[in-house]
Design a protein around this motif. Sequence first.
Motif, short mmCIF file in Angstrom:
data_model
loop_
_atom_site.label_atom_id
_atom_site.label_comp_id
_atom_site.label_asym_id
_atom_site.label_seq_id
_atom_site.Cartn_x
_atom_site.Cartn_y
_atom_site.Cartn_z
N GLU A 33 0.70 -1.14 0.14
CA GLU A 33 0.18 0.02 -0.11
C GLU A 33 0.82 1.19 0.11
OE1 GLU A 33 -2.43 -0.93 3.46
OE2 GLU A 33 -0.86 0.04 4.71
N GLU A 89 0.54 5.88 -0.12
CA GLU A 89 -0.15 7.12 -0.38
C GLU A 89 0.16 7.79 -1.47
OE1 GLU A 89 -1.74 7.78 2.95
OE2 GLU A 89 -2.73 9.17 1.76
N ARG A 137 -4.98 6.65 -0.22
CA ARG A 137 -4.13 5.56 -0.04
C ARG A 137 -4.55 4.50 -1.02
NH1 ARG A 137 -0.66 5.04 3.76
NH2 ARG A 137 0.12 2.99 4.31
N ASP A 186 -4.01 0.56 -1.84
CA ASP A 186 -3.70 -0.95 -1.79
C ASP A 186 -3.55 -1.67 -3.09
OD1 ASP A 186 -4.17 -0.47 0.86
OD2 ASP A 186 -6.27 -1.19 0.90
#
Lengths: 304, 136
Positions: free
Chosen positions: A167, A169, A176, A178
């Motif tokens: 993950e 940012e 964010r 994933d």
Amino acid sequence: MPRVAPLLLVLAYSAPAFAAGDSATPWWIWPIALFAVSFIIGIVAVLAGVGGGVLFVPIVGSFFPFHLDFVRGVGLLFALSGTLAAGPVLLRTGMANLRLVMPLALAGSIASMTGAVVGLSVATDLLQIALGATVIAIAFMIWAMKAADFGVVESDALGELLRLRGEFEDPAAGMRIDWRTRRTAAGLAAFAAIGFFGGVFGLGAGFANVPALNLLMAAPMKVAVGSSGLIISIINSSAAWVYIHRGALLPLLAVPSILGVMLGSRIGARLLSVTPAPVVRRLVIAVMLLAGARALLRGLGIWT
Amino acid sequence: MDVKPHDEHIQRLYARWLDAATKTGFAASLCAFLLYVSGALPPYVAPERLPELWGLSVGRFLEQTGAPTGWRWVALMDHGDYLSLAAVALFGLITPVCYLRIAAPLLRHGERLQAALVIAQTVVLAAAVSGLFAGG
């Protein structure tokens, strides 16, 4: 950021104007020119997910008075040092993922050394034509594919075993993200093939890493670009020693290039997190077309 | 998303070592290069002579200068150009050092598969450093 590319070309084309092969030019002009060109390439290379050797070798090989043997040696160290310098920022921001990088780099580096041995016995012109055609074809393939970010895909068994997921940012997208990868076995095979041909052609082949990570394994574009840089740093670490052992590294050319690219790539790594993914994608395509055209023309004997 | 806390710890550990090693390589290259171009350390091949040599192939360059191949350059590190080469060569050692640093933490967290990948990669890199694949 895309405005850096024309600037790079202007700098490259201006080099012969002040001295190509001109013996009256003082020797110290060349290290300074190498530092300036390397600094700019360093910024572009990180954003494009390539080591920069693919830009450095054609530009310096064409517009500076050094033999290609030395340019190739410096180009490899150039790609190595630039990707090493960008690595810490890419790892801390999650743009590069060590868990994803390790199996792919291992497959690539073993195949790369095998490819280097094979490459010594194959006609260079033929290799250049094959390389140029392949790279241009991949660039058009990426261009044609509008959706390069696949969201969260379903992992395969090998991907689960290696836990290829992460993950990060994304400040540019303000969210964010994933991610998981898919087709791990095909990805390993692709990196072995890329490593093999990279070894044959004498390039880091970062331009092929990005589509393999993004299109084949479904890693988000920024993770593909960031991880590609880290993979190059690992694969080129082994290849660099071939040039060192063969006496093909001139410190007067290598050190200014390395210092320039290291400063430039740190700036590039910081820009990567705030640069929108479509801009990065266009930059990747532009770099691939440039590198592919150069290799094709060199192989055809048109631009040697 | 199932990302284990030690993943981030190991990634940051690798990043920290990579950062320190890269900065060391940068500083070493800069210092060695300044000693070389300032003439503080005598060069094996003078920079003023290089414009007539850098257009030659490696083979011809080695013939004209008697420059060494393999590991023989280590004996010339009292010359500015070969001290600079040694500093540049440090970059080729950074990845194996960083890999070795994360091997123990991986094993400690039960990541045997990842640790095996790290060790295998280090063996490949060590073979390259030794000159096994240099072919001369």
